[in-house]
Write an enzyme that holds these catalytic residues in place. Structure first.
Site, short mmCIF file in Angstrom:
data_model
loop_
_atom_site.label_atom_id
_atom_site.label_comp_id
_atom_site.label_asym_id
_atom_site.label_seq_id
_atom_site.Cartn_x
_atom_site.Cartn_y
_atom_site.Cartn_z
N LYS A 80 31.63 37.01 54.05
CA LYS A 80 30.80 36.99 52.95
C LYS A 80 29.70 37.66 52.85
O LYS A 80 28.69 37.49 54.01
CB LYS A 80 30.62 35.73 52.36
CG LYS A 80 30.33 35.57 50.97
CD LYS A 80 30.12 34.12 50.38
CE LYS A 80 29.65 34.00 49.03
NZ LYS A 80 29.23 32.74 48.44
N SER A 155 31.80 31.89 43.88
CA SER A 155 31.08 33.07 44.21
C SER A 155 31.76 33.81 45.35
O SER A 155 31.48 35.15 45.48
CB SER A 155 29.56 32.85 44.44
OG SER A 155 29.26 32.30 45.60
N SER A 179 31.65 27.36 45.49
CA SER A 179 32.11 28.82 45.77
C SER A 179 32.97 29.19 46.94
O SER A 179 33.44 30.25 46.94
CB SER A 179 30.81 29.60 46.12
OG SER A 179 29.98 29.69 44.87
N1 GLN Z 1 29.21 28.20 40.37
C1 GLN Z 1 28.08 27.48 41.02
C2 GLN Z 1 26.79 28.16 40.68
O1 GLN Z 1 26.92 29.10 40.01
C3 GLN Z 1 28.28 27.39 42.65
C4 GLN Z 1 27.99 28.74 43.22
C5 GLN Z 1 28.24 28.43 44.65
O2 GLN Z 1 28.88 27.38 45.27
N2 GLN Z 1 27.50 29.19 45.41
O3 GLN Z 1 25.77 28.11 41.04
#
Ligand code: GLN
Length: 508
Positions: A80, A155, A179
Site C-alpha cells: 500500500k 482505503s 480500510s
Molecule cells: N473509512 C474510514 C475513514 O475514512 C476508515 C479508513 C481507514 O481505515 N484507513 O476514515
C-alpha cells in the site's frame, strides 16, 4: 513451472522455490506481463517496480541456492502506497507527496522482503487512507476486479484489487476504521487487521496514530496468517508496538468450530440489510453452526456511537499528524510572499477535499473551549465501547457481523461524505477497541443496480491478542465453504483484456 505463479498460494510458491523446482526469477518474469495487462483495467498500482522485483528475485534465488529456506521465497507482494519502500515513490495517494521518494523501508514491509517476498509495486489508496471506496485518491482510479464499474473499497483499494485480481499473491494494507476489512470484502479476499500495536507502524504514513494498524491481504486465511506471523512483533523503532511474544498463528488453523461460542451482536441486526445480502449472512451464520459453533446473542449497547466517536477521534489525530506537510520538510512546495503564505498555498494545492474537511473538523474538535465537549467526550465513548466488547467476550470467543452493509457500489454512488462514513458502521467498533478483526469471503449477491454477483465478507472479531483463535476459526469457515473460489475476477476470464475497457480516470 511447478506452480502457477498467479493462482498458487504463497505457501505453495515458497515451497516450490525453496525446493528449487521453480526460481523466484521465473516467477517474476511470468508475473510481469499479467500485472501490466490486468492493471490497465484495474489501476491497482500507482507505481510498479519491475527492476526492484527482478533484483529481489535474483537475491532470493541466490539465498536459496546458498541453502537458506525462506517463508515467502518468491511470493509476489504489493505494498500500500502509505508505506515506505526505500528508493521508491511513496505518495499516500496525495498530490502533496506525489514526488516523494522514501529514504527507508517500513518495518512490516522489510520483514516480508527479508522472508523472500518480491515487491511488485505500490498500490492506490484514498488520500492518506481517508475513505471507504478508494475514490479519494488524488492520483488514480482503481476498479473492482469483479465489476470494473464498481469501486474496490477503501482505503486500501489498490492492494485489495491487486490480490483479488490475481496481480499479487499477498499485499499489505492499513486499517484505521476498516480500510483492510472493507476492501477485502469487496474484492473477494481475506483482509486481517491485528490487535493494535501488534505490527510496527514505523514507515507507515500516519493518519490517526491511536487507531492505525498494518495487516495483510491474501486469497486465503492460511496465507494471511503466514504474512501476519512474519510482520508481527516488537519493533524498537515504534514505541507503540507491543512487547509481547508472537505466538505463530499458522499452526492454530483448524477445521471445525466444535466447542466455539460465537457472538452475534443484537444491535447489528441483519434486518437493516437488503434481502439478498441478508440471506448471505443468515446462511453464513447457519454454516458456522453447522461446523459445530454455538451462536449466542451478545449486546454492544454503545456500538451505534462508534461512527460519531471515530469521526471525532480520527480527524483530531489527523489534523495533528498532517501538520508536518508544510512545504518545508516533505514533498510539494508552492512558494508565497512569506513563509505563512507558502504554508497556505502548499496545503491548499496539495491536499484534497476530504483531507481538508478532516483537518478542519479535527482542528475544531481540539480547539480550546470545544476540546472537552468533543474530543474528551469521544475518548470516554471509546472507553465505553471497549468495555462493552470486554463484557460481550465473557460470553463468547469470537463475534461475527457483516464486514459492510452492501457489496461494492458504483463510482460516485456515495458523493455525500456522510453516506461514505456510514460504510464503516460494522468495522469501526473493533478499531476503537483495538481488537483483532478480519473479513473472510462469505458469498455473493447481485446488487440492486447491478448485473453481476459481487462478493461479500463476513467480519470476525476477537479479544485483544486472540489472533490464533481468530485466524484458526476463520480458516475452518473458509475451508468448509470455499466462497472465494466461486467467483472469477474479470481479468482472469478468457478474452479479459479485449473485453475490458481501460480505465479512463487514471492519471498516474
Ligand atoms: N473509512 C474510514 C475513514 O475514512 C476508515 C479508513 C481507514 O481505515 N484507513 O476514515
Amino acid at each position: 513451472m511447478s506452480v502457477d505463479p498467479l493462482r498458487a498460494s504463497a505457501r505453495a510458491i515458497a515451497a516450490a522455490v525453496n525446493a528449487r523446482e521453480t526460481g523466484a526469477t521465473e516467477i517474476a518474469e511470468a508475473l510481469l506481463p499479467y500485472v501490466e495487462r490486468s492493471d490497465r483495467a484495474l489501476g491497482a498500482y500507482l507505481t510498479r517496480t519491475p527492476e526492484l522485483l527482478c533484483d529481489y528475485a535474483a537475491r532470493v534465488d541466490a539465498r536459496v541456492a546458498a541453502g537458506e529456506r525462506l517463508a515467502l521465497a518468491g511470493v509476489p507482494l504489493a505494498v500500500k502506497d502509505n508505506m515506505c519502500l526505500a528508493g521508491t515513490r511513496t505518495t499516500a495517494g496525495s498530490k502533496i507527496l506525489e514526488n516523494f521518494v522514501a529514504p527507508y523501508t517500513a518495518t512490516a514491509v522489510q520483514r516480508l522482503l527479508d522472508a523472500g517476498a518480491l515487491p511488485i509495486g505500490k498500490t492506490n489508496l484514498d488520500e492518506f487512507a481517508m475513505g471507504s471506496s478508494c475514490e479519494n485518491s488524488a492520483l488514480a482510479t482503481t476498479r473492482n476486479p469483479y465489476d470494473v464499474d464498481r469501486v474496490p473499497g477503501g482505503s486500501s483499494g489498490g492492494s485489495a484489487a491487486a490480490v483479488g485480481g490475481f496481480a499479487a499473491t499477498i499485499a499489505t494494507g492499513s486499517d484505521t476504521g476498516g480500510s483492510i476489512r472493507e476492501p477485502a470484502a469487496f474484492c473477494n479476499i481475506v483482509g486481517f487487521k491485528p490487535t493494535y500495536g501488534r505490527i510496527s507502524r514505523y514507515g507507515l504514513i500516519a493518519f490517526a496514530s491511536s487507531l492505525d494498524q498494518i495487516g495483510p491481504f491474501a486469497r486465503s486465511v492460511a496465507d494471511a496468517a503466514l504474512a501476519y506471523d512474519l510482520m508481527a512483533g516488537k519493533d524498537p523503532l515504534d514505541a507503540t508496538s507491543v512487547d509481547r511474544p508472537v505466538e505463530p498463528t499458522v499452526d492454530a488453523l483448524r477445521d471445525d468450530l466444535r466447542g466455539v461460542r460465537i457472538g452475534v451482536v443484537r444491535e447489528f441486526g441483519l434486518d437493516k440489510l437488503e434481502p439478498p445480502v441478508r440471506a448471505v449472512y443468515e446462511r453464513a451464520y447457519a454454516d458456522l453452526r453447522g461446523l459445530g459453533a454455538e451462536l449466542v446473542d451478545v449486546e454492544l449497547p454503545t456500538a451505534d456511537y462508534g461512527l460519531a466517536t471515530y469521526y471525532l477521534i480520527a480527524p483530531a489525530e489527523c489534523s495533528s499528524n498532517l501538520a508536518r506537510f508544510d512545504g518545508v520538510r516533505y514533498g510539494l512546495r508552492v512558494d508565497g510572499a512569506d513563509v505563512g503564505e507558502m504554508y497556505e498555498r502548499t496545503r491548499a494545492a496539495g491536499f484534497g477535499a476530504e483531507v481538508k474537511r478532516r483537518i478542519l473538523i479535527g482542528t475544531y474538535a481540539l480547539s480550546s473551549g470545544y476540546y472537552d465537549a468533543y474530543y474528551v467526550k469521544a475518548q470516554k465513548a471509546r472507553t465505553r465501547i471497549a468495555e462493552d466488547f470486554a463484557r460481550a467476550f465473557e460470553r463468547c470467543e469470537l463475534i461475527v457481523s457483516p464486514a459492510a452493509s452492501s457489496p461494492a457500489f458504483g463510482f460516485d454512488a456515495k458523493s455525500d461524505p456522510v453516506a461514505m462514513y456510514l460504510m464503516d458502521y460494522y468495522t469501526i467498533p473493533a478499531s476503537l477497541a483495538g481488537l483483532p478483526a478480519l473479513s473472510v469471503p462469505c458469498g455473493s449477491a447481485v446488487p440492486s443496480d447491478g448485473a453481476r454477483p459481487m462478493p461479500l465478507g463476513l467480519q470476525m472479531m476477537a479479544p485483544l491478542f486472540a489472533e490464533r483463535a481468530l485466524l484458526g476459526c476463520a480458516h475452518a469457515y473458509e475451508q468448509a465453504t470455499k466462497h472465494a473460489d466461486k467467483l472469477t475476477p474479470l481479468t482472469m476470464q478468457p478474452e479479459a483484456t479485449t473485453s475490458l475497457r481501460a480505465p479512463s480516470g487514471n492519471v498516474a
